[in-house]
Scaffold this motif. Structure first.
Motif, PDB file in Angstrom:
ATOM      1  N   VAL A  37       0.983  -1.345  -0.033  1.00 29.21           N
ATOM      2  CA  VAL A  37      -0.551   0.251  -0.086  1.00 29.21           C
ATOM      3  C   VAL A  37       0.659   1.576   0.302  1.00 29.21           C
ATOM      4  O   VAL A  37       0.798   2.412  -0.807  1.00 29.21           O
ATOM      5  CB  VAL A  37      -0.573   0.103   1.016  1.00 29.21           C
ATOM      6  CG1 VAL A  37      -1.321   1.869   0.818  1.00 29.21           C
ATOM      7  CG2 VAL A  37      -1.913  -1.264   1.445  1.00 29.21           C
ATOM      8  N   LEU A  38       2.053   1.141   0.731  1.00 28.50           N
ATOM      9  CA  LEU A  38       3.299   2.352   1.272  1.00 28.50           C
ATOM     10  C   LEU A  38       3.203   2.848  -0.544  1.00 28.50           C
ATOM     11  O   LEU A  38       3.238   3.997  -0.799  1.00 28.50           O
ATOM     12  CB  LEU A  38       4.096   2.255   2.062  1.00 28.50           C
ATOM     13  CG  LEU A  38       4.885   2.865   2.062  1.00 28.50           C
ATOM     14  CD1 LEU A  38       4.425   4.446   2.623  1.00 28.50           C
ATOM     15  CD2 LEU A  38       6.092   2.834   3.534  1.00 28.50           C
ATOM     16  N   THR A  39       3.536   1.633  -1.232  1.00 26.86           N
ATOM     17  CA  THR A  39       4.719   2.176  -2.676  1.00 26.86           C
ATOM     18  C   THR A  39       3.528   2.656  -3.526  1.00 26.86           C
ATOM     19  O   THR A  39       3.426   3.091  -4.318  1.00 26.86           O
ATOM     20  CB  THR A  39       5.330   0.826  -3.022  1.00 26.86           C
ATOM     21  OG1 THR A  39       5.630  -0.114  -1.933  1.00 26.86           O
ATOM     22  CG2 THR A  39       5.806   0.651  -4.358  1.00 26.86           C
ATOM     23  N   TYR A  40       2.556   2.156  -3.629  1.00 23.29           N
ATOM     24  CA  TYR A  40       1.467   2.160  -4.161  1.00 23.29           C
ATOM     25  C   TYR A  40       0.704   4.308  -3.971  1.00 23.29           C
ATOM     26  O   TYR A  40       0.727   4.516  -4.800  1.00 23.29           O
ATOM     27  CB  TYR A  40      -0.481   1.345  -4.542  1.00 23.29           C
ATOM     28  CG  TYR A  40      -1.378   1.702  -5.623  1.00 23.29           C
ATOM     29  CD1 TYR A  40      -0.565   1.710  -6.877  1.00 23.29           C
ATOM     30  CD2 TYR A  40      -1.888   2.963  -5.407  1.00 23.29           C
ATOM     31  CE1 TYR A  40      -1.275   2.598  -8.075  1.00 23.29           C
ATOM     32  CE2 TYR A  40      -3.213   2.674  -6.532  1.00 23.29           C
ATOM     33  CZ  TYR A  40      -2.769   2.521  -7.829  1.00 23.29           C
ATOM     34  OH  TYR A  40      -3.657   3.402  -8.616  1.00 23.29           O
ATOM     35  N   LEU A  41       1.007   4.334  -2.930  1.00 25.43           N
ATOM     36  CA  LEU A  41       0.571   5.890  -2.111  1.00 25.43           C
ATOM     37  C   LEU A  41       1.793   6.602  -2.962  1.00 25.43           C
ATOM     38  O   LEU A  41       1.533   7.871  -3.605  1.00 25.43           O
ATOM     39  CB  LEU A  41       0.128   5.764  -0.747  1.00 25.43           C
ATOM     40  CG  LEU A  41      -1.448   5.220  -0.301  1.00 25.43           C
ATOM     41  CD1 LEU A  41      -1.365   5.149   1.051  1.00 25.43           C
ATOM     42  CD2 LEU A  41      -2.152   6.044  -0.906  1.00 25.43           C
ATOM     43  N   PHE A  42       2.673   5.642  -2.657  1.00 27.75           N
ATOM     44  CA  PHE A  42       3.806   6.453  -3.108  1.00 27.75           C
ATOM     45  C   PHE A  42       4.263   6.824  -4.338  1.00 27.75           C
ATOM     46  O   PHE A  42       3.644   8.330  -5.017  1.00 27.75           O
ATOM     47  CB  PHE A  42       5.469   5.815  -3.184  1.00 27.75           C
ATOM     48  CG  PHE A  42       6.596   6.448  -3.571  1.00 27.75           C
ATOM     49  CD1 PHE A  42       7.155   7.450  -3.060  1.00 27.75           C
ATOM     50  CD2 PHE A  42       6.952   5.714  -5.056  1.00 27.75           C
ATOM     51  CE1 PHE A  42       8.434   8.084  -4.119  1.00 27.75           C
ATOM     52  CE2 PHE A  42       8.186   6.146  -5.448  1.00 27.75           C
ATOM     53  CZ  PHE A  42       9.144   7.146  -5.220  1.00 27.75           C
ATOM     54  N   PHE A  46       3.445  11.043  -6.275  1.00 27.53           N
ATOM     55  CA  PHE A  46       4.144  11.515  -6.946  1.00 27.53           C
ATOM     56  C   PHE A  46       4.644  12.185  -8.208  1.00 27.53           C
ATOM     57  O   PHE A  46       5.265  12.371  -9.135  1.00 27.53           O
ATOM     58  CB  PHE A  46       5.948  11.228  -5.931  1.00 27.53           C
ATOM     59  CG  PHE A  46       6.057  11.604  -4.668  1.00 27.53           C
ATOM     60  CD1 PHE A  46       6.213  13.244  -4.628  1.00 27.53           C
ATOM     61  CD2 PHE A  46       6.323  10.864  -4.012  1.00 27.53           C
ATOM     62  CE1 PHE A  46       6.172  13.543  -2.890  1.00 27.53           C
ATOM     63  CE2 PHE A  46       6.165  11.070  -2.325  1.00 27.53           C
ATOM     64  CZ  PHE A  46       6.204  12.576  -1.855  1.00 27.53           C
ATOM     65  N   PHE A  47       3.853  10.320  -8.708  1.00 27.59           N
ATOM     66  CA  PHE A  47       3.008  10.269 -10.144  1.00 27.59           C
ATOM     67  C   PHE A  47       2.483  10.227 -10.240  1.00 27.59           C
ATOM     68  O   PHE A  47       2.269  10.070 -12.025  1.00 27.59           O
ATOM     69  CB  PHE A  47       4.213   8.737 -11.075  1.00 27.59           C
ATOM     70  CG  PHE A  47       6.347   8.736  -9.746  1.00 27.59           C
ATOM     71  CD1 PHE A  47       7.002   9.633 -10.766  1.00 27.59           C
ATOM     72  CD2 PHE A  47       7.045   8.685  -9.044  1.00 27.59           C
ATOM     73  CE1 PHE A  47       8.506   9.201 -10.553  1.00 27.59           C
ATOM     74  CE2 PHE A  47       8.099   8.785  -8.159  1.00 27.59           C
ATOM     75  CZ  PHE A  47       8.961   8.881  -9.487  1.00 27.59           C
ATOM     76  N   LYS A 110       8.863  -4.966  -7.113  1.00 32.08           N
ATOM     77  CA  LYS A 110       7.398  -5.336  -7.960  1.00 32.08           C
ATOM     78  C   LYS A 110       6.672  -4.254  -8.521  1.00 32.08           C
ATOM     79  O   LYS A 110       5.863  -4.062  -9.161  1.00 32.08           O
ATOM     80  CB  LYS A 110       6.885  -6.297  -7.283  1.00 32.08           C
ATOM     81  CG  LYS A 110       7.888  -6.950  -7.703  1.00 32.08           C
ATOM     82  CD  LYS A 110       8.361  -7.428  -8.866  1.00 32.08           C
ATOM     83  CE  LYS A 110       9.439  -9.078  -9.205  1.00 32.08           C
ATOM     84  NZ  LYS A 110       9.950  -9.318 -10.126  1.00 32.08           N
ATOM     85  N   VAL A 111       5.960  -3.987  -6.797  1.00 31.71           N
ATOM     86  CA  VAL A 111       4.252  -2.991  -6.992  1.00 31.71           C
ATOM     87  C   VAL A 111       4.641  -2.007  -7.472  1.00 31.71           C
ATOM     88  O   VAL A 111       4.184  -0.649  -8.555  1.00 31.71           O
ATOM     89  CB  VAL A 111       4.119  -2.584  -5.835  1.00 31.71           C
ATOM     90  CG1 VAL A 111       2.704  -1.429  -5.723  1.00 31.71           C
ATOM     91  CG2 VAL A 111       3.571  -4.052  -5.199  1.00 31.71           C
ATOM     92  N   LEU A 112       6.305  -1.433  -7.240  1.00 37.44           N
ATOM     93  CA  LEU A 112       6.348  -0.018  -8.446  1.00 37.44           C
ATOM     94  C   LEU A 112       6.767  -0.143  -9.844  1.00 37.44           C
ATOM     95  O   LEU A 112       5.783   0.812 -10.427  1.00 37.44           O
ATOM     96  CB  LEU A 112       7.652   0.836  -7.180  1.00 37.44           C
ATOM     97  CG  LEU A 112       8.235   2.061  -8.262  1.00 37.44           C
ATOM     98  CD1 LEU A 112       7.293   2.700  -7.913  1.00 37.44           C
ATOM     99  CD2 LEU A 112       9.942   2.204  -7.657  1.00 37.44           C
TER     100      LEU A 112
END
Length: 393
Positions: A37-42, A46-47, A110-112
């Motif tokens: 979840v943290l990665t997807y929110l990242f 920002f992107f 992977k999520v990123l």
């Protein structure tokens, strides 16, 4: 929250429907803390291309992210820095920023990779380097129709690229790339090929691309052009050839491609063509601009034998004087000698009986040379003051 659940949320956000967007953020807010979840929110913070989505995601990301990582991310990741006003981000910027963030060990690579590539294909290099996405799926995502542009800095490109046999246009921009597989021969439908790299050797597989119509080679390696094989004569559909930075002898084997109609050798420093250049009997345009070492006497006598030559560009070659042999080019209709430090034109230039357009701008002429009025078919002259229409009596 599982990867599949993140994918479902991603689809809701991609729909751009306000109701779906609200549902997606409700799911993200209710989800337990996790690296996924943290990665997807990242990614969203920002992107995401939509500023409203970025602003909605950042408070959720801030709550879940380690304090130091959040501070670092907000310091490094300005959307205006990532995506310039042109709207075309740089792969090199993406790769550098993502690597810097990845080193913190906070994000799920992977999520990123899986979800960021949906927003920006410029993240392909990072994704491929870290095996975040299957190579073929990644290339398909970057591909646009039958065209693929692969810019990056890694020393090797995905070998899966040679399986994209439907490609008609391929551009590879990579200053660190020293080798291209002979498997490039598998791209049988390729019509346009542009390689910008430091290749040490001409890939022989290129000679099997029988549909190729345009070839551009921007190679930062002095040894490369000495490896051009005689098999390039097999490129019987090639009409346009462009390469720069040639400082040695002109690769004589390129003269075997008799179908060539246009050659651009700007920013090279070779002295002369081999006699075999006269075999190019379909050549109509030759660009030799920004070459300071040309031996014009020998050059003009050879180009005179190419009756199809209509357009010659010698601009910014620092000639100082234009030899009388220019008169041999009685078939040329357009001549560009701008920026060559000239103060006069040779009297015999009047024998260029086919000349219709002459560019003498950025030289040292105090006035329009009188000899231009003796050119029987001249229609226009470009000077520092603009284009002058010549009225023939």
């Amino acid at each position: 929250m599982t990867n599949q659940e993140i994918t479902n949320v991603h689809e809701l956000i991609a729909s751009t429907n306000p109701s779906n967007l609200q549902t997606a953020f409700a799911k993200l807010q209710a989800a337990p803390h996790s690296k996924t979840v943290l990665t997807y929110l990242f990614i969203l913070s920002f992107f995401h291309p939509d500023e409203a989505v970025r602003n909605q995601a950042k408070p959720l990301f801030k709550v879940r992210a380690p304090i130091g990582f959040y501070a670092n991310a907000t310091k490094e990741l300005f959307f205006a820095k990532i995506v310039p006003k042109s709207g075309i981000p740089s792969v090199f910027v993406f790769t550098a920023l993502l690597e810097k963030m990845h080193k913190h060990g906070v994000l799920d690579v992977k999520v990123l990779g899986v979800h960021l590539i949906d927003f920006w294909v410029q993240s392909w290099e990072f994704c491929w380097k870290h095996r975040a996405v299957d190579a073929m799926k990644l290339l398909r995502r970057v591909q646009k129709g039958k065209s693929l542009q692969l810019a990056g800095s890694i020393k090797a490109i995905p070998e899966e690229i040679w399986q994209l046999t439907e490609l008609e246009s391929l551009t590879i921009i990579n200053r660190n790339l020293g080798y291209i597989s002979e498997d490039i021969a598998q791209l049988k439908n390729l019509k346009y090929l542009n390689i910008q790299s430091k290749l040490a050797k001409f890939p022989v597989g290129i000679t099997q691309l029988h549909q190729l119509a345009e070839l551009k080679l921007f190679i930062n390696n002095d040894q490369f052009f000495g490896t051009v094989p005689s098999e390039v004569a097999q490129l019987t559909q090639l009409k346009e050839l462009t390469f720069t930075s040639l400082s040695g002898s002109f690769p004589v084997n390129f003269c075997r491609i008799t179908s060539l109609e246009r050659i651009d050798l700007g920013y090279s420093n070779f002295e002369d063509f081999p006699e075999e250049v006269t075999q190019l009997n379909h050549l109509n345009t030759l660009k030799l601009n920004f070459n300071e070492n040309l031996q014009l006497s020998g050059l003009f006598s050879k180009l005179h034998k190419i009756s199809s030559l209509k357009n010659l560009d010698l601009s910014f070659c620092k000639l100082n004087t234009l030899p009388d042999e220019v008169a041999l080019l009685d078939q040329v209709e357009k001549l560009n000698i701008a920026g060559c430090h000239l103060r006069s034109l040779p009297t015999h230039i009047e024998d260029m009986v086919s000349l219709k357009y002459l560019d003498i701008s950025h030289n040292h002429f105090e006035q329009l040379p009188k000899v231009v009025h003796k050119l029987p078919r001249l229609e226009q002259v470009k000077t520092d003051q603009g284009v002058i229409d010549i009225q023939q009596g």
